[in-house]
Structures are given as C-alpha cells and as structure tokens.
Motif scaffolding. Structure first.
Motif, PDB file in Angstrom:
ATOM      1  N   TYR A   1      -0.013  -2.912 -10.867  1.00 40.59           N
ATOM      2  CA  TYR A   1      -1.201  -3.191 -10.041  1.00 40.59           C
ATOM      3  C   TYR A   1      -2.030  -1.922  -9.909  1.00 40.59           C
ATOM      4  O   TYR A   1      -3.255  -1.931 -10.050  1.00 40.59           O
ATOM      5  CB  TYR A   1      -0.786  -3.621  -8.630  1.00 40.59           C
ATOM      6  CG  TYR A   1      -0.303  -5.053  -8.475  1.00 40.59           C
ATOM      7  CD1 TYR A   1      -0.890  -6.106  -9.179  1.00 40.59           C
ATOM      8  CD2 TYR A   1       0.719  -5.361  -7.577  1.00 40.59           C
ATOM      9  CE1 TYR A   1      -0.445  -7.408  -8.994  1.00 40.59           C
ATOM     10  CE2 TYR A   1       1.154  -6.673  -7.380  1.00 40.59           C
ATOM     11  CZ  TYR A   1       0.572  -7.684  -8.099  1.00 40.59           C
ATOM     12  OH  TYR A   1       0.989  -8.983  -7.912  1.00 40.59           O
ATOM     13  N   SER A   2      -1.333  -0.834  -9.619  1.00 37.48           N
ATOM     14  CA  SER A   2      -2.027   0.408  -9.340  1.00 37.48           C
ATOM     15  C   SER A   2      -2.693   0.981 -10.604  1.00 37.48           C
ATOM     16  O   SER A   2      -3.733   1.636 -10.529  1.00 37.48           O
ATOM     17  CB  SER A   2      -0.990   1.339  -8.711  1.00 37.48           C
ATOM     18  OG  SER A   2      -1.421   2.622  -8.692  1.00 37.48           O
TER      19      SER A   2
ATOM     20  N   SER B   1       0.829  -1.197   0.000  1.00 29.24           N
ATOM     21  CA  SER B   1       0.000   0.000   0.000  1.00 29.24           C
ATOM     22  C   SER B   1       0.873   1.260   0.000  1.00 29.24           C
ATOM     23  O   SER B   1       0.626   2.205  -0.758  1.00 29.24           O
ATOM     24  CB  SER B   1      -0.905  -0.069   1.228  1.00 29.24           C
ATOM     25  OG  SER B   1      -1.617   1.097   1.357  1.00 29.24           O
TER      26      SER B   1
ATOM     27  N   SER C   1       3.108   4.478 -12.759  1.00 29.93           N
ATOM     28  CA  SER C   1       1.766   3.992 -13.041  1.00 29.93           C
ATOM     29  C   SER C   1       1.086   4.892 -14.084  1.00 29.93           C
ATOM     30  O   SER C   1       0.425   4.405 -15.021  1.00 29.93           O
ATOM     31  CB  SER C   1       0.992   3.959 -11.725  1.00 29.93           C
ATOM     32  OG  SER C   1      -0.341   3.731 -11.942  1.00 29.93           O
TER      33      SER C   1
ATOM     34  N   ALA D   1      -2.280  -2.795  -3.392  1.00 25.41           N
ATOM     35  CA  ALA D   1      -1.624  -1.758  -4.203  1.00 25.41           C
ATOM     36  C   ALA D   1      -2.624  -0.910  -4.984  1.00 25.41           C
ATOM     37  O   ALA D   1      -2.230  -0.022  -5.726  1.00 25.41           O
ATOM     38  CB  ALA D   1      -0.649  -2.416  -5.171  1.00 25.41           C
ATOM     39  N   ASN D   2      -3.908  -1.202  -4.835  1.00 22.58           N
ATOM     40  CA  ASN D   2      -4.909  -0.474  -5.609  1.00 22.58           C
ATOM     41  C   ASN D   2      -5.165   0.892  -4.959  1.00 22.58           C
ATOM     42  O   ASN D   2      -6.136   1.095  -4.235  1.00 22.58           O
ATOM     43  CB  ASN D   2      -6.193  -1.299  -5.711  1.00 22.58           C
ATOM     44  CG  ASN D   2      -7.161  -0.713  -6.723  1.00 22.58           C
ATOM     45  OD1 ASN D   2      -8.239  -0.247  -6.373  1.00 22.58           O
ATOM     46  ND2 ASN D   2      -6.780  -0.685  -7.976  1.00 22.58           N
ATOM     47  N   ALA D   3      -4.242   1.814  -5.233  1.00 16.55           N
ATOM     48  CA  ALA D   3      -4.252   3.116  -4.559  1.00 16.55           C
ATOM     49  C   ALA D   3      -5.556   3.867  -4.797  1.00 16.55           C
ATOM     50  O   ALA D   3      -6.065   4.546  -3.900  1.00 16.55           O
ATOM     51  CB  ALA D   3      -3.059   3.931  -5.028  1.00 16.55           C
ATOM     52  N   SER D   4      -6.143   3.721  -5.990  1.00 14.98           N
ATOM     53  CA  SER D   4      -7.380   4.445  -6.293  1.00 14.98           C
ATOM     54  C   SER D   4      -8.561   3.868  -5.499  1.00 14.98           C
ATOM     55  O   SER D   4      -9.573   4.534  -5.292  1.00 14.98           O
ATOM     56  CB  SER D   4      -7.688   4.352  -7.789  1.00 14.98           C
ATOM     57  OG  SER D   4      -7.943   3.002  -8.104  1.00 14.98           O
TER      58      SER D   4
ATOM     59  N   ALA E   1       2.661   1.805  -3.349  1.00 19.04           N
ATOM     60  CA  ALA E   1       1.758   2.312  -4.397  1.00 19.04           C
ATOM     61  C   ALA E   1       1.546   3.820  -4.262  1.00 19.04           C
ATOM     62  O   ALA E   1       1.227   4.502  -5.239  1.00 19.04           O
ATOM     63  CB  ALA E   1       0.421   1.580  -4.316  1.00 19.04           C
ATOM     64  N   GLN E   2       1.710   4.328  -3.037  1.00 22.63           N
ATOM     65  CA  GLN E   2       1.470   5.766  -2.838  1.00 22.63           C
ATOM     66  C   GLN E   2       2.728   6.607  -3.011  1.00 22.63           C
ATOM     67  O   GLN E   2       2.674   7.826  -2.920  1.00 22.63           O
ATOM     68  CB  GLN E   2       0.891   5.977  -1.450  1.00 22.63           C
ATOM     69  CG  GLN E   2      -0.560   5.480  -1.388  1.00 22.63           C
ATOM     70  CD  GLN E   2      -1.040   5.349   0.027  1.00 22.63           C
ATOM     71  OE1 GLN E   2      -0.884   6.267   0.811  1.00 22.63           O
ATOM     72  NE2 GLN E   2      -1.603   4.207   0.350  1.00 22.63           N
TER      73      GLN E   2
END
Ligand code: GDG
Length: 490
Positions: A369-370, A253, A265, A394-397, A256-257
């Motif tokens: 992933y992101s 997490s 990404s 990792a799905n930041a959105s 990803a940020q």
C-alpha cells in the motif's frame, strides 16, 4: 465483565478463530479481519460471546476443547455451531454464495435458485438460533452479522425466545427490480423486519431495502430522518440505519511508519526500478472486477504509449472459495489475461503486470500500500470495500491517488477526493489513470490528506459505536475501561 453491564453477543457464519492443521496437529489462529479487531476489545471488556461455525466439519474433532484455550486468552466465550459437510454445501456454498452473494451484487445471471439450498439455509439458521437461545439471556444484546443469518430474529421469535437483536448487512442491498427475482423474497424481507435494528453500509442500501419492503408490504410506514429511521409494519416497529464500516486507521497508519515496513516498501519500489506503481488488492472474486481492471491496463498502454516502461500494475489476488468451479474459472481467466497483456507489451527489463495469487502477511500488504502511487479499486459492486480505506491509512507519503469504482459503498464517503470511475468503462479508467499519473504533487496531497482525515475520523470504532448507540442507546464511552477504544470523533 463488570457486573450489571449488558453482554454483547456477536453471531457470524465463522468464528473469529480459524482451525488449522499443521504437521498433523490442529491449532487455533485468531482471525485478523477488521471486525475481529474492532469487536474483540469490546467483547473482552463488557464480557461477551461470539457464536459461529469453526470451519471444520470433521465430527471426530473436539472443537470445543481446541477453542477453550483460545477463548480464555481472548477474554470472551466462543461457542461453535457444528455443521455437517452437507449443511455447509447447501447453506454456505449454495444459498449464501450462489444465490444471495451474486443477486445482492446485481449479478443475477450467476444465481442458482435451487429450492434445496433454501431449505438448507432455513435448517442451518434454525440450528444457529437454537444455540443462540441456549447460550444467551434476555439481558444480552445480540448482534447478527451478514447475509448468511438473515433468519435469526425470525427463528428466535418463533421459539418464543425474547432477545434484543440487531443485524448488519456487509454486502449491498439491491433495488426492487433485482431483489424481486428472489423466489423467497417475501420470506426474506419478512424475516428482516423481525430484527429490532437492521444496519446497512450506505443510505442507498437502506433506500433500496425500504423500496423492496414497500412493494412487498404496502402497509409499511417509515418515520424520521437522518441515518437511523423507524419503520412500522402492522403493530411491529423496528429501525433501519446506515452505518458505513471502516478500519482501524491507527493500526494501518502506524504500521506503515514502522522502519521494517518502510524498508520492505523501499525494496518493492527498488525491485520495480522506481517506476510508478498502480496497485490492485482483492479477494479473488467475480464482484471485484479484476478481469475488467486488467483490460483497462491494456487499454491504458495502447492509448498512452508514453507510459510503456514507466508504470507497473501489481495485482494481489487472495485465494477465496477455491473449491468452487466459478472461482477456478475466474482464476484461469485472470491468469490468461495477465499473460496476454504481458505478452503484448513486455520488453527486456520491463514486464507491465505483476500478479500474485496468495495472501501476504499484514506488514507486507501495508508495505505494498505504502509503495503504491495509485490504488486501483474497481469492484463491479461492493458493500463497502475496505482496501480503499486501508490504502489511504497506509499511504505514509500522503500523496497517493485513489481511483475508486462508483459502485463500491466506499464511494459514498470518499467520492469528493477519490477519482471515481465506472468499472465497466475501460477507456474511462485508462483516462483516469493517465490523468492521475500526471497529477502534480500538491493536488495529490490535498486529496489524500482529506481522504485520510475522513477514514481517521470515521474509523472502525466509530462504526461499532454508531451501531451500538442505535441498537442499545449506549456508546463505547459508557465503558471507560475500554482503553483501546479511544478514538477521534468527527
Ligand atoms: C465484505 C464485503 C465490505 C486482502 N489481501 C490481503 C489481505 N486482504 C484483506 C484486506 C481487507 C480484506 O482482505 C478485504 O476486504 P474488502 O472490504 O475489500 O472485501 P470483502 O472480503 O469482500 O468483504 C465488503 C467488508 O465485507 C466489510 O464489511 O467492505 O464490501 O464484500 O481487509 O486487507 N489481508 C492480508 N493479506 C493479503 O494479501 N493479510
């Protein structure tokens, strides 16, 4: 190590360090898998040992001195089990990968039941057990990892060596109609009963094991309820548990940020002209259902022509077991299929399938992933499948969709909020993808938030903790100096 603490000894086929030759020089690189990430701090703080094969069968190489530097930096001891090429061929490529791997993944027609593989598997397990006996004391807790080493407790006992010993199976345990095909079924089951604790990924695997045990040893009785139960066979008692493995949620997490990962990404999305991205990430293995997945993308584009030019399927296939013919053939099959689908649908400015046959650096994988709107995780059978969990972390959105095979162990925990599919049903997968494509944002966020909460709570530290609690009635909290192990509890 703080005095008086019980040492943890992890035993796996491979050590958590890989030997690599660069410009003629041998170097040692740390393994980056979830197991290493989770266990390294525990081993360091409790004082620990990791025993396994170094990956090299070169008798002229001084593996011990190469590993000693790594060992002092890592803060725990590494001991190698030297294996000859013949031993690796029989025990690893043969018994482990041509018998147990396909059989336990319900793909029995791929099994080659050569008796010489079995003999070599026993010889190598004996060799491992001798080293485990020599390098450990009766106060240690020994944790054996995976199907390569199912005979460790059996051999230690036959040598008269008393140890507290647990085993975790990373792959599925098959139901009796499949397991009974194994020519050495009784000996394997019997060997597993010699552990003090046997851990599986899911309750279904545990149930399958218990059914096989009852068929082969009708006197076996189980007691208790919940994730860990007790089994009695004759005067012997041991425990069985379900411990779903997970990932370091925060690591994925947070990565990803990070700004540079966010930029990476964005560049991926930009290169694909901000079309919707469907992502597949797997070791190139026949259990992962990659050809079936590419065919389902073909079905998607045939059935729903409105998606042409609006979607990209990106498949990352990490090279695996490349020296094995079956894996070479699978690679050829996948590459032909990619060519066929692209040949059928591409038009100037749009190629539907982007295929990568390589391993990406961790940051780049997280960027993929992101960037992905949909993760398509469709193994034909899988012990757990960490990709499904990594995608959510990792799905930041927070509004991606997970389309997941009902035959992945991960489905047991994620079924409520993932889109479950049958990996053999191309029409079903195409339909699920089409629906996911049109799902509104609110619905997607609601599902992804629940999935992320699930993985955050039941993370890899929770997994280690649950196993150790069952194995030695101690929790990670009993070791307050393990700062890195702060984790949220559900
Ligand atoms: C076995 C069981 C069980 C993938 N591409 C790249 C990359 N990966 C990493 C992923 C993930 C790992 O590979 C794959 O893990 P899976 O769990 O999906 O699958 P197996 O390798 O078959 O693992 C499985 C697991 O053991 C643990 O118990 O879940 O069921 O079969 O971590 O991130 N890593 C990097 N670049 C890539 O391109 N760095």
């Amino acid at each position: 190590m703080t005095s008086g603490q019980q040492r943890l000894v992890v035993v796996s086929n491979r050590l958590p360090a890989a030997l690599k030759q660069e410009n003629g020089e041998w170097t040692v690189k740390a393994g980056a898998g979830g197991l290493v990430t989770a266990l390294a701090p525990v081993l360091k703080n409790r004082g620990g040992v990791w025993i396994g094969w170094s990956g090299s069968s070169d008798p002229t190489l001084d593996v011990d001195s190469l590993l000693s530097d790594f060992s002092s930096k890592a803060g725990y001891d590494l001991y190698t089990v030297p294996l000859t090429k013949e031993e690796v061929d029989g025990y690893y490529f043969g018994f482990s990968n041509e018998i147990i791997w396909p059989l336990f993944h319900d793909l029995q027609t791929r099994c080659r039941f050569h008796p010489k593989y079995w003999r070599m598997y026993l010889d190598v397990n004996f060799k491992f057990a001798e080293i485990v006996a020599r390098r450990t004391t009766p106060d240690d807790y020994i944790w054996i990892q995976d199907y390569h080493l199912m005979h460790q407790a059996f051999f230690l006992k036959s040598m008269g060596v008393k140890r507290q010993i647990g085993f975790f199976l990373h792959i599925p345990f098959p139901p009796p109609d499949i397991f009974m095909k194994l020519p050495w079924r009784w000996k394997v089951i019997q060997a597993l009963t010699e552990f003090d604790l046997v851990g599986f990924q899911t309750m279904q695997d545990r149930r399958n094991f218990l059914e096989c045990l009852r068929r082969l040893m009708p006197e076996a009785k189980s007691e208790g309820r919940g994730p860990v139960i007790t089994v009695k066979v004759g005067n012997r008692e041991f425990r069985l548990g379900a411990f779903p493995i997970s990932i370091d949620f925060n690591q994925f997490s947070e990565m990803a940020q990070r700004e540079e990962v966010g930029q990476m990404s964005f560049r991926i999305k930009e290169a694909l002209r901000h079309r919707k991205i469907i992502l597949g990430v797997d070791r190139l293995d026949y259990t992962k259902g990659i050809p079936e997945r590419i065919r389902s993308i073909q079905t998607l584009l045939r059935r729903y022509p409105d998606l042409k030019g609006r979607v990209n399927f990106v498949q990352i296939a990490v090279p695996s077991r490349e020296e094995v013919d079956e894996y070479k053939e699978l690679r050829t099959e996948i590459e032909q299929l990619v060519g066929r689908v692209n040949g059928e649908f591409s038009f100037p400015g749009w190629v539907p399938v982007h295929y990568h046959y390589k391993s990406f650096p961790h940051e780049e994988l997280v960027a993929y992933y992101s960037a992905a709107d949909i993760a398509l995780v469709t193994p034909l059978r899988d012990g757990m499948n960490l990709v499904a969990k990594e995608y959510c972390a990792a799905n930041a959105s927070g509004d991606g969709v997970l389309v997941l095979s009902e035959f992945a162990g991960a489905a047991a925990q994620m079924q409520k909020y993932a889109y479950l599919v049958n990996p053999y049903d191309m029409e079903g997968i195409a339909k699920a993808l089409h629906r996911a494509f049109h799902w509104d944002k609110e619905e997607r966020s609601r599902h992804m938030t629940a999935l992320r909460d699930q993985v955050r709570t039941n993370n890899i530290y929770w997994w280690v903790d649950s196993f150790l609690r069952a194995g030695i009635a101690k929790s990670l909290d009993d070791f307050p100096e393990v700062e890195t192990l702060k984790f949220e509890r559900g």
